[in-house]
Scaffold this motif. Structure first.
Motif, short mmCIF file in Angstrom:
data_model
loop_
_atom_site.label_atom_id
_atom_site.label_comp_id
_atom_site.label_asym_id
_atom_site.label_seq_id
_atom_site.Cartn_x
_atom_site.Cartn_y
_atom_site.Cartn_z
N SER A 117 0.81 -1.22 0.00
CA SER A 117 0.00 0.00 0.00
C SER A 117 0.84 1.27 0.00
N VAL A 118 2.10 1.15 0.40
CA VAL A 118 2.96 2.33 0.38
C VAL A 118 3.48 2.62 -1.02
N THR A 119 3.26 1.72 -1.96
CA THR A 119 3.70 1.92 -3.33
C THR A 119 2.52 2.33 -4.20
N VAL A 120 2.79 2.56 -5.49
CA VAL A 120 1.74 3.00 -6.41
C VAL A 120 0.74 1.89 -6.68
N VAL A 121 1.21 0.65 -6.71
CA VAL A 121 0.34 -0.47 -7.12
C VAL A 121 -0.41 -1.08 -5.95
N GLY A 122 -0.04 -0.73 -4.71
CA GLY A 122 -0.65 -1.40 -3.57
C GLY A 122 -2.13 -1.13 -3.41
N LEU A 123 -2.51 0.15 -3.44
CA LEU A 123 -3.92 0.49 -3.23
C LEU A 123 -4.83 -0.06 -4.34
N PRO A 124 -4.46 0.04 -5.63
CA PRO A 124 -5.31 -0.59 -6.65
C PRO A 124 -5.47 -2.09 -6.45
N LEU A 125 -4.38 -2.77 -6.01
CA LEU A 125 -4.49 -4.21 -5.75
C LEU A 125 -5.45 -4.47 -4.59
N LEU A 126 -5.40 -3.64 -3.57
CA LEU A 126 -6.30 -3.83 -2.44
C LEU A 126 -7.75 -3.59 -2.83
N VAL A 127 -7.99 -2.55 -3.62
CA VAL A 127 -9.36 -2.29 -4.09
C VAL A 127 -9.84 -3.43 -4.97
N GLY A 128 -8.97 -3.93 -5.86
CA GLY A 128 -9.36 -5.07 -6.69
C GLY A 128 -9.65 -6.31 -5.87
N GLY A 129 -8.88 -6.50 -4.80
CA GLY A 129 -9.15 -7.64 -3.93
C GLY A 129 -10.48 -7.54 -3.22
N LEU A 130 -10.85 -6.31 -2.81
CA LEU A 130 -12.16 -6.12 -2.18
C LEU A 130 -13.29 -6.40 -3.17
N GLN A 131 -13.09 -6.04 -4.43
CA GLN A 131 -14.10 -6.34 -5.44
C GLN A 131 -14.21 -7.85 -5.66
N ALA A 132 -13.05 -8.55 -5.64
CA ALA A 132 -13.09 -10.01 -5.77
C ALA A 132 -13.81 -10.64 -4.58
N ALA A 133 -13.57 -10.08 -3.38
CA ALA A 133 -14.27 -10.59 -2.20
C ALA A 133 -15.77 -10.37 -2.32
N ARG A 134 -16.18 -9.24 -2.89
CA ARG A 134 -17.60 -8.99 -3.15
C ARG A 134 -18.19 -10.09 -4.03
N TRP A 153 -15.07 -5.53 2.80
CA TRP A 153 -14.33 -5.90 4.00
C TRP A 153 -15.02 -7.03 4.77
N ARG A 154 -16.32 -6.99 4.85
CA ARG A 154 -17.03 -8.08 5.55
C ARG A 154 -16.94 -9.38 4.78
N SER A 155 -16.92 -9.29 3.44
CA SER A 155 -16.73 -10.50 2.63
C SER A 155 -15.34 -11.08 2.83
N LEU A 156 -14.34 -10.20 2.99
CA LEU A 156 -12.98 -10.67 3.29
C LEU A 156 -12.94 -11.39 4.64
N LEU A 157 -13.60 -10.81 5.64
CA LEU A 157 -13.65 -11.44 6.95
C LEU A 157 -14.34 -12.79 6.88
N TYR A 158 -15.41 -12.85 6.10
CA TYR A 158 -16.12 -14.13 5.91
C TYR A 158 -15.18 -15.18 5.32
N GLY A 159 -14.43 -14.80 4.28
CA GLY A 159 -13.50 -15.75 3.67
C GLY A 159 -12.40 -16.18 4.61
N PHE A 160 -11.98 -15.30 5.54
CA PHE A 160 -10.88 -15.63 6.44
C PHE A 160 -11.32 -16.64 7.49
N ILE A 161 -12.50 -16.45 8.08
CA ILE A 161 -12.92 -17.34 9.18
C ILE A 161 -13.54 -18.62 8.67
N ARG A 162 -13.77 -18.72 7.36
CA ARG A 162 -14.43 -19.91 6.84
C ARG A 162 -13.50 -21.12 6.78
N LEU A 163 -12.18 -20.90 6.70
CA LEU A 163 -11.29 -22.05 6.54
C LEU A 163 -11.34 -22.99 7.74
#
Length: 390
Positions: A56-73, A120-130
């Motif tokens: 996230s401290v780099t240029v590509v970090g925030l777009p990757l995080l936003v894309g990951g949240l969309q994938a979690a959706r 973010w809630r979808s990410l939490l769901y994926g984390f505790i499901r394992l």
């Protein structure tokens, strides 16, 4: 009873019993699929956090995080569908991600994506499901071969936890989000209604005034040809054309009244509703007590609601008298139309009640019908009060 249609929920689950019925097998299938899907969700979550947050401290970090949240959706949507089809859990779809307004910078758009609570809630769901997926897979597999007599009770207990997880983490986050989802649906109703009105106006113009004006032009053309040879016949044709002009003008006035009557624009609801009442086939008493005029859109909806209700009184009620009352209470505009007819009015039956309920619901209104057999019939409509722009 409220006429605004509601979406039917799932049928209540039958109680667990010592029998391997279809619900038990659906729950078994759901629990066995938990592990592979939980692995996918967990891997996705770890990758998003590791790469997105780590970079996230780099240029590509925030777009990757936003894309990951969309994938979690997307994974959350798939899980809602799986729970709906296999567990009978109905969870409303969250509202779409709110994008930054046009013209905002890249950072504003990224910030809109990072604030997404559904992701973010979808990410939490994926984390505790394992760990839960490992546990449910193992217990279900053992129960199939060792504890099968009590398998229905074990699967019901395990899937009850799954249902709670889906409702708790994958449902709309709050009342505002649910309201946004409702308004998205209502917008479609408004668009469909507007399209139907445009088609009606086009049909009325084509079949009515336009056809009459075409015939009028042809008649005047023939009169012009006969003007020198047979003046008397030409005069008769001009007289007929004059009558056709009057009829065409009346049709255009009626059509314009159906779009937005001039009396409503010029004099407000009191005069406009009195004009409607005068055309009803039964005597109608009108009472309008308003401190001022509401916004144009609300005033128009109120007018056409009363107009259609009085048409129903004329056509279907068998009433001898009716009344229309309009008043304001706090931030609501209330309309009540009552008739002493035979009653028995329903939402179905071609009386237009369903359409009225949908139109009012689309603007955060309420539509209530009370019509016992034998009458009387009372329709109460509520609309939000918005002051007219100065």
């Amino acid at each position: 009873m409220t006429m605004t249609p509601s979406v039917p929920g799932p049928s209540p689950l039958p109680p667990a019993r010592f029998a391997l019925d279809r619900w038990t097998w659906r729950e078994v299938g759901y629990l066995l699929a938990n592990l592979p899907l939980a692995v996918v969700g967990f891997v996705c979550t770890v990758l998003v956090i590791a790469f997105g947050a780590g970079l996230s401290v780099t240029v590509v970090g925030l777009p990757l995080l936003v894309g990951g949240l969309q994938a979690a959706r997307l994974l959350g949507r798939l899980e809602r569908r799986r729970a709906r089809s296999m567990l009978g859990v109905r969870v409303d779809e969250p509202s779409p991600l709110a994008h930054a307004p046009r013209g905002e910078g890249v950072f504003s758009r990224l910030w809109s994506g990072l604030k997404d609570p559904v992701g973010w809630r979808s990410l939490l769901y994926g984390f505790i499901r394992l760990p839960w997926g490992v546990l449910t897979f193992a217990l279900t597999l053992v129960s199939l071969f060792v504890l099968w007599p009590v398998l229905p009770f074990i699967t019901r207990g395990l899937t009850t936890v799954d249902r709670a997880m889906v409702r708790g983490l994958l449902s709309p986050s709050d009342e505002l989000e649910r309201r946004i989802a409702e308004l998205e649906s209502d917008r479609g109703v408004v668009v469909d209604t507007a399209a139907a009105d445009l088609r009606r106006i086009e049909r009325d113009l084509h079949d009515g005034a336009q056809a009459r004006l075409v015939a009028l032009a042809m008649g005047l053309g023939l009169a012009k040809e006969k003007l020198t040879d047979d003046p008397e016949a030409a005069a008769r044709m001009v007289d007929e054309a004059h009558g056709e002009v009057k009829v065409a003008l009346q049709e255009l006035r009626d059509l314009a009244r159906g779009i937005h009557p001039a009396v409503l624009t010029d004099r407000g609801l009191d005069a406009a509703l009195s004009a409607i009442a005068s055309r009803c086939t039964v005597p109608v008493q009108v009472s309008v007590e308003l401190p001022g005029r509401p916004a144009e859109a609300i005033e128009g909806i109120a007018y056409f609601t009363v107009s259609e209700l009085l048409q129903n009184v004329s056509k279907h009620s068998g009433a001898r008298s009716a009344s229309v009352e309009v008043w304001r209470t706090a931030d609501r505009l209330l309309i009540q139309v009552t008739d002493d007819g035979t009653g028995g009015a329903r939402m179905e039956g071609g009386t237009g009640m369903a359409g009225l309920a949908e139109r009012l619901d689309a603007v955060d209104g309420v539509f209530v019908l009370e019509s016992p057999e034998g009458g009387p019939t009372t329709v109460t409509a509520e609309l939000p009060w918005r002051d007219r722009a100065a």
